[in-house]
Design a protein around this motif. Structure first.
Motif, PDB file in Angstrom:
ATOM      1  N   LEU A  19       0.848  -1.175   0.000  1.00 55.49           N
ATOM      2  CA  LEU A  19       0.000   0.000   0.000  1.00 55.49           C
ATOM      3  C   LEU A  19       0.890   1.234   0.000  1.00 55.49           C
ATOM      4  O   LEU A  19       2.070   1.169   0.374  1.00 55.49           O
ATOM      5  N   LEU A  20       0.335   2.354  -0.393  1.00 55.21           N
ATOM      6  CA  LEU A  20       1.063   3.613  -0.365  1.00 55.21           C
ATOM      7  C   LEU A  20       1.651   3.838   1.028  1.00 55.21           C
ATOM      8  O   LEU A  20       2.816   4.209   1.180  1.00 55.21           O
ATOM      9  N   TYR A  21       0.849   3.575   2.041  1.00 53.31           N
ATOM     10  CA  TYR A  21       1.290   3.740   3.428  1.00 53.31           C
ATOM     11  C   TYR A  21       2.524   2.892   3.722  1.00 53.31           C
ATOM     12  O   TYR A  21       3.470   3.357   4.369  1.00 53.31           O
ATOM     13  N   ASP A  22       2.523   1.632   3.263  1.00 53.32           N
ATOM     14  CA  ASP A  22       3.639   0.718   3.539  1.00 53.32           C
ATOM     15  C   ASP A  22       4.939   1.206   2.913  1.00 53.32           C
ATOM     16  O   ASP A  22       5.991   1.206   3.561  1.00 53.32           O
ATOM     17  N   MET A  23       4.888   1.614   1.649  1.00 54.82           N
ATOM     18  CA  MET A  23       6.095   2.092   0.982  1.00 54.82           C
ATOM     19  C   MET A  23       6.573   3.391   1.634  1.00 54.82           C
ATOM     20  O   MET A  23       7.770   3.568   1.860  1.00 54.82           O
ATOM     21  N   ALA A  24       5.653   4.272   1.941  1.00 52.45           N
ATOM     22  CA  ALA A  24       6.023   5.539   2.579  1.00 52.45           C
ATOM     23  C   ALA A  24       6.716   5.282   3.915  1.00 52.45           C
ATOM     24  O   ALA A  24       7.737   5.914   4.219  1.00 52.45           O
ATOM     25  N   LYS A  25       6.190   4.361   4.689  1.00 48.85           N
ATOM     26  CA  LYS A  25       6.783   4.044   5.990  1.00 48.85           C
ATOM     27  C   LYS A  25       8.210   3.523   5.813  1.00 48.85           C
ATOM     28  O   LYS A  25       9.121   3.936   6.537  1.00 48.85           O
ATOM     29  N   THR A  26       8.411   2.643   4.835  1.00 51.77           N
ATOM     30  CA  THR A  26       9.742   2.095   4.572  1.00 51.77           C
ATOM     31  C   THR A  26      10.709   3.186   4.134  1.00 51.77           C
ATOM     32  O   THR A  26      11.887   3.172   4.488  1.00 51.77           O
ATOM     33  N   LEU A  27      10.214   4.149   3.363  1.00 46.30           N
ATOM     34  CA  LEU A  27      11.056   5.242   2.878  1.00 46.30           C
ATOM     35  C   LEU A  27      11.168   6.390   3.881  1.00 46.30           C
ATOM     36  O   LEU A  27      11.845   7.380   3.623  1.00 46.30           O
ATOM     37  N   ASP A  28      10.486   6.251   5.014  1.00 45.45           N
ATOM     38  CA  ASP A  28      10.514   7.241   6.092  1.00 45.45           C
ATOM     39  C   ASP A  28       9.989   8.602   5.645  1.00 45.45           C
ATOM     40  O   ASP A  28      10.564   9.647   5.951  1.00 45.45           O
ATOM     41  N   ILE A  29       8.891   8.558   4.881  1.00 47.42           N
ATOM     42  CA  ILE A  29       8.184   9.776   4.485  1.00 47.42           C
ATOM     43  C   ILE A  29       6.698   9.552   4.734  1.00 47.42           C
ATOM     44  O   ILE A  29       6.258   8.428   5.002  1.00 47.42           O
ATOM     45  N   SER A  30       5.919  10.594   4.623  1.00 46.11           N
ATOM     46  CA  SER A  30       4.477  10.458   4.822  1.00 46.11           C
ATOM     47  C   SER A  30       3.824   9.896   3.550  1.00 46.11           C
ATOM     48  O   SER A  30       4.361  10.076   2.445  1.00 46.11           O
ATOM     49  N   PRO A  31       2.690   9.232   3.707  1.00 50.07           N
ATOM     50  CA  PRO A  31       1.958   8.778   2.522  1.00 50.07           C
ATOM     51  C   PRO A  31       1.611   9.951   1.588  1.00 50.07           C
ATOM     52  O   PRO A  31       1.645   9.808   0.378  1.00 50.07           O
ATOM     53  N   ALA A  32       1.311  11.103   2.166  1.00 49.53           N
ATOM     54  CA  ALA A  32       0.989  12.281   1.346  1.00 49.53           C
ATOM     55  C   ALA A  32       2.191  12.698   0.499  1.00 49.53           C
ATOM     56  O   ALA A  32       2.033  13.070  -0.673  1.00 49.53           O
ATOM     57  N   GLU A  33       3.397  12.635   1.085  1.00 50.75           N
ATOM     58  CA  GLU A  33       4.594  13.003   0.332  1.00 50.75           C
ATOM     59  C   GLU A  33       4.857  12.009  -0.791  1.00 50.75           C
ATOM     60  O   GLU A  33       5.176  12.398  -1.918  1.00 50.75           O
ATOM     61  N   LEU A  34       4.706  10.717  -0.505  1.00 50.20           N
ATOM     62  CA  LEU A  34       4.891   9.702  -1.549  1.00 50.20           C
ATOM     63  C   LEU A  34       3.871   9.892  -2.663  1.00 50.20           C
ATOM     64  O   LEU A  34       4.210   9.833  -3.845  1.00 50.20           O
ATOM     65  N   SER A  35       2.636  10.146  -2.297  1.00 50.78           N
ATOM     66  CA  SER A  35       1.601  10.390  -3.296  1.00 50.78           C
ATOM     67  C   SER A  35       1.953  11.602  -4.157  1.00 50.78           C
ATOM     68  O   SER A  35       1.786  11.576  -5.377  1.00 50.78           O
ATOM     69  N   ALA A  36       2.466  12.660  -3.522  1.00 43.40           N
ATOM     70  CA  ALA A  36       2.833  13.866  -4.264  1.00 43.40           C
ATOM     71  C   ALA A  36       3.986  13.590  -5.229  1.00 43.40           C
ATOM     72  O   ALA A  36       4.013  14.134  -6.335  1.00 43.40           O
ATOM     73  N   ILE A  37       4.917  12.739  -4.834  1.00 47.73           N
ATOM     74  CA  ILE A  37       6.020  12.377  -5.726  1.00 47.73           C
ATOM     75  C   ILE A  37       5.489  11.547  -6.889  1.00 47.73           C
ATOM     76  O   ILE A  37       5.838  11.782  -8.044  1.00 47.73           O
ATOM     77  N   GLU A  38       4.628  10.571  -6.593  1.00 44.71           N
ATOM     78  CA  GLU A  38       4.048   9.720  -7.649  1.00 44.71           C
ATOM     79  C   GLU A  38       3.263  10.537  -8.657  1.00 44.71           C
ATOM     80  O   GLU A  38       3.325  10.274  -9.852  1.00 44.71           O
ATOM     81  N   THR A  39       2.510  11.507  -8.185  1.00 43.23           N
ATOM     82  CA  THR A  39       1.613  12.254  -9.066  1.00 43.23           C
ATOM     83  C   THR A  39       2.250  13.482  -9.689  1.00 43.23           C
ATOM     84  O   THR A  39       1.613  14.163 -10.498  1.00 43.23           O
ATOM     85  N   GLY A  40       3.505  13.784  -9.308  1.00 47.63           N
ATOM     86  CA  GLY A  40       4.194  14.926  -9.898  1.00 47.63           C
ATOM     87  C   GLY A  40       3.888  16.248  -9.240  1.00 47.63           C
ATOM     88  O   GLY A  40       4.292  17.300  -9.734  1.00 47.63           O
ATOM     89  N   ARG A  41       3.186  16.227  -8.116  1.00 51.93           N
ATOM     90  CA  ARG A  41       2.914  17.474  -7.401  1.00 51.93           C
ATOM     91  C   ARG A  41       4.141  17.935  -6.615  1.00 51.93           C
ATOM     92  O   ARG A  41       4.195  19.069  -6.168  1.00 51.93           O
ATOM     93  N   LYS A  42       5.098  17.024  -6.438  1.00 56.04           N
ATOM     94  CA  LYS A  42       6.340  17.346  -5.733  1.00 56.04           C
ATOM     95  C   LYS A  42       7.498  16.803  -6.559  1.00 56.04           C
ATOM     96  O   LYS A  42       7.406  15.702  -7.101  1.00 56.04           O
ATOM     97  N   PRO A  43       8.596  17.554  -6.670  1.00 57.12           N
ATOM     98  CA  PRO A  43       9.751  17.051  -7.422  1.00 57.12           C
ATOM     99  C   PRO A  43      10.327  15.795  -6.771  1.00 57.12           C
ATOM    100  O   PRO A  43      10.174  15.576  -5.568  1.00 57.12           O
ATOM    101  N   VAL A  44      10.998  14.997  -7.569  1.00 55.73           N
ATOM    102  CA  VAL A  44      11.612  13.763  -7.074  1.00 55.73           C
ATOM    103  C   VAL A  44      12.876  14.139  -6.291  1.00 55.73           C
ATOM    104  O   VAL A  44      13.802  14.721  -6.859  1.00 55.73           O
ATOM    105  N   PRO A  45      12.911  13.815  -4.983  1.00 58.07           N
ATOM    106  CA  PRO A  45      14.110  14.119  -4.197  1.00 58.07           C
ATOM    107  C   PRO A  45      15.306  13.291  -4.676  1.00 58.07           C
ATOM    108  O   PRO A  45      15.136  12.176  -5.187  1.00 58.07           O
TER     109      PRO A  45
END
Length: 75
Positions: A19-45
Motif C-alpha cells: 500500500l502507499l502507506y507501507d512504501m512511505a513508511k519504509t522510505l521514512d516519508i508520509s503517505p501524502a509526500e509519496l503520493s505527491a512524488i508519484e503524481t508529480g505534485r512534488k519534485p523527485v528528491p
C-alpha cells in the motif's frame, strides 16, 4: 493522472503488494509526500531512486529509467 515516472513507481509498489502507506513508511516519508512524488505534485528528491534500489532491490535498468523520467518530467 500519472505520468510515466509515477506509473513506474506505482507499478514497483503494486507488484510488491504494498500500500502507499507501507512504501512511505519504509522510505521514512508520509503517505501524502509519496503520493505527491508519484503524481508529480512534488519534485523527485535526490535520495528517492537510490532508496528504491536499496529498499526494494530495483535493478540498474529500472533505476536508470526512473532517473531519465524524473529529469524529463514535465518536459
Amino acid at each position: 493522472m500519472l505520468d510515466n515516472f509515477g506509473r513506474l513507481v506505482r507499478d514497483i509498489r503494486i507488484t510488491r503488494s504494498l500500500l502507499l502507506y507501507d512504501m512511505a513508511k519504509t522510505l521514512d516519508i508520509s503517505p501524502a509526500e509519496l503520493s505527491a512524488i508519484e503524481t508529480g505534485r512534488k519534485p523527485v528528491p535526490d535520495w528517492f531512486i537510490p532508496a528504491l534500489k536499496e529498499k526494494y532491490g530495483i535493478g540498474d535498468t529500472c533505476a536508470k529509467t526512473l532517473t531519465f523520467l524524473a529529469k524529463n518530467r514535465g518536459a
